[in-house]
Design a protein around this motif. Sequence first.
Motif, PDB file in Angstrom:
ATOM      1  N   THR A 191       0.841  -1.201   0.000  1.00  0.00           N
ATOM      2  CA  THR A 191       0.000   0.000   0.000  1.00  0.00           C
ATOM      3  C   THR A 191       0.875   1.250   0.000  1.00  0.00           C
ATOM      4  O   THR A 191       0.451   2.312  -0.426  1.00  0.00           O
TER       5      THR A 191
ATOM      6  N   LEU B 225       2.090   3.235  -3.306  1.00  0.00           N
ATOM      7  CA  LEU B 225       1.071   4.162  -3.826  1.00  0.00           C
ATOM      8  C   LEU B 225       1.073   5.461  -3.022  1.00  0.00           C
ATOM      9  O   LEU B 225       0.927   6.544  -3.577  1.00  0.00           O
TER      10      LEU B 225
ATOM     11  N   SER C  83      -5.831  -3.941   5.988  1.00  0.00           N
ATOM     12  CA  SER C  83      -7.132  -4.166   6.637  1.00  0.00           C
ATOM     13  C   SER C  83      -7.002  -4.743   8.051  1.00  0.00           C
ATOM     14  O   SER C  83      -7.878  -4.543   8.882  1.00  0.00           O
TER      15      SER C  83
ATOM     16  N   ILE D   6      -7.297   1.689   6.142  1.00  0.00           N
ATOM     17  CA  ILE D   6      -7.714   2.663   5.134  1.00  0.00           C
ATOM     18  C   ILE D   6      -6.895   2.420   3.866  1.00  0.00           C
ATOM     19  O   ILE D   6      -5.932   1.668   3.878  1.00  0.00           O
TER      20      ILE D   6
ATOM     21  N   SER E 204      -7.345  -3.817   2.318  1.00  0.00           N
ATOM     22  CA  SER E 204      -7.422  -2.374   2.114  1.00  0.00           C
ATOM     23  C   SER E 204      -6.782  -1.967   0.796  1.00  0.00           C
ATOM     24  O   SER E 204      -6.729  -0.800   0.470  1.00  0.00           O
ATOM     25  N   ARG E 205      -6.303  -2.948   0.024  1.00  0.00           N
ATOM     26  CA  ARG E 205      -5.554  -2.656  -1.198  1.00  0.00           C
ATOM     27  C   ARG E 205      -6.347  -1.772  -2.162  1.00  0.00           C
ATOM     28  O   ARG E 205      -7.375  -2.161  -2.690  1.00  0.00           O
ATOM     29  N   GLU E 206      -5.812  -0.585  -2.410  1.00  0.00           N
ATOM     30  CA  GLU E 206      -6.456   0.339  -3.342  1.00  0.00           C
ATOM     31  C   GLU E 206      -6.309  -0.162  -4.780  1.00  0.00           C
ATOM     32  O   GLU E 206      -6.976   0.315  -5.693  1.00  0.00           O
ATOM     33  N   GLN E 207      -5.390  -1.145  -4.955  1.00  0.00           N
ATOM     34  CA  GLN E 207      -5.227  -1.739  -6.278  1.00  0.00           C
ATOM     35  C   GLN E 207      -6.538  -2.368  -6.767  1.00  0.00           C
ATOM     36  O   GLN E 207      -6.716  -2.541  -7.981  1.00  0.00           O
TER      37      GLN E 207
END
Lengths: 418, 165
Positions: free
Chosen positions: A36, A39, A122, A137, B64-67
């Motif tokens: 995460t 990014l 998570s 988040i 939670s991976r925004e991917q």
Amino acid sequence: MNVIEKILSRASGEKEVVPGQIVDAKIDHAMINEITGYLVARYFHEVGAKKVWDPKKVTVVLDHTIPAPTAEAAEVHRLVRDFARELNLPGFYDVGRGGVCHQVMVEKGNVKPGDVIVGADSHTVTYGGLGAFSTGIGSTEMTSVFITGKLWFKVPKIIRIDVTGKFGKYVGAKDLFLRVAREIGFSGATYMGLEFKGPTVKKLSVSSRLTLCNMTIEVGGKAGIVEPDEKTIEYVKSKTSEPFNPLYSDPDAEYARTLKVDVTGMQSQVACPNAVDNVKPVSELSGVELDQVYIGSCTNGRIEDLKIAADIVRGKKVNPRTRLVVVPASQEVFIDAMKEGLIQTFAEAGAAIATASCGACYGGHLGVLAAGETCLSTTNRNFIGRMGDPMAKVYLGSPAVAAASALTGRITDPETLR
Amino acid sequence: MNSKALKFGDNINTDIIIPGKYLTITDEKELGKHAMDGIDPKFAEKSRGGAVLVVGENFGSGSSREQAPIALKNADVKCVVAKSFARIFYRNAINIGLPVLECSELWPDVQDGDLLSVTLEEGTIKNSRSGKVFKAQPLPLFILEIIQSGGLLNQLRQKQTKKDK
């Protein structure tokens, strides 16, 4: 107010908050891992930010793909490592220094009772085990937190779980949560929090409380929490000298629902493929043959878990048709396990042991499954394709069930080996 | 927007939307090619040219991976209409500019390939095959603005540019 309402109210400067209210809360600590975090690094640069709101309040951990299994993963590490160096972050944990981000967070004293903590993973809900409000988040919001040190939250409704009774020798927090998951269902706590209360929770170790809260996301929970007590305070004080102010639920606090669980006489519980609420008592699954057993992860890779498993396999051999993979949750756990002779016990039993990481739990490396294979794992998710091929089957159980099952090659109640 | 429907069931989790093995891919276009790989490896071909994902309960549960929303957006998914969403996915989707609507009634009416017209402002979805119009909870204005800016970061950048002028 209940403990979560109190934490959110203090963090947002509101005198009182009610479920559904949206509050802008100050963040006490924020955490990213490499998956995460790259990014976050990208977005941080894109918006032209230069500084983190408070470099001491962020933690960056490489944990999902360590040591790098591919050149692509190594590149992701480099992006995140460079980001941490550029921002001069004291809390950066490289390969071989940290381990699974959530375990690192509690070990390094970054989690204190009454705190508000966000992580771009998570399973950040784990920290509720120490009486903090913590939740997962995404990377975009984390970028904003890195810059501003604040985030908006909708105050959740809380399900209260009252636990009474005495656990059997090989039954504990994992079994309790799986039992709760069967009752609540995989999405039954979506947008809600879970507060674990009662005499049986009070008796649980800090490690077991972390296990309990770790899995609250698996029923959709926004956060799990156990009110802090002397055990919590003692643990936190052993990790940090920073001050903290624990908060507790009022005796007349309101809850959306109360679930009562009596664990007396409860068997070990196992979640069957492919849902965490597809839970059965272990005795009903004794015919299931296993290709692999995995002991590790932010759920059950702590020293308490490894001790339970090592006690069961000591002096015995893993069944020839089964592979046992053991991955301590952190470097610290690994070192403790070595000092206590647990690593040797596992190795002599025929287990493969790897450096602390998220490993196969999310299908990364160090034990992913082939089509048609069956695994019993101490991790938290058994989604289709989670641990490798979509045609693999993953059962979730406690370290005791995992160890017993590794010895027999099929799902086994540890009680039957006594 | 007018796009063809692609329909899936309940509990499509983030490991299905973008399996763990693809998480070290840093190119968003490349991520898009693997969207929904856990359930339909041909998904990206089917969604090319624009698609509305019509799904059941608890869409996006898990990581939670925004991917996950990034992969869908880059696979040309224009909107996701679910019976219900998991919390982190819902926030992530809005933040990266992928429209999400909650509507339980649409699902039973839709067949794969139906042409759907969606208006985000009113939260309506029309199925041209059945002729029926469905009403989702319209998105609040501040969320619509985030989506129309192409995501929270774009919105932040646009605000920054205005301030600089």
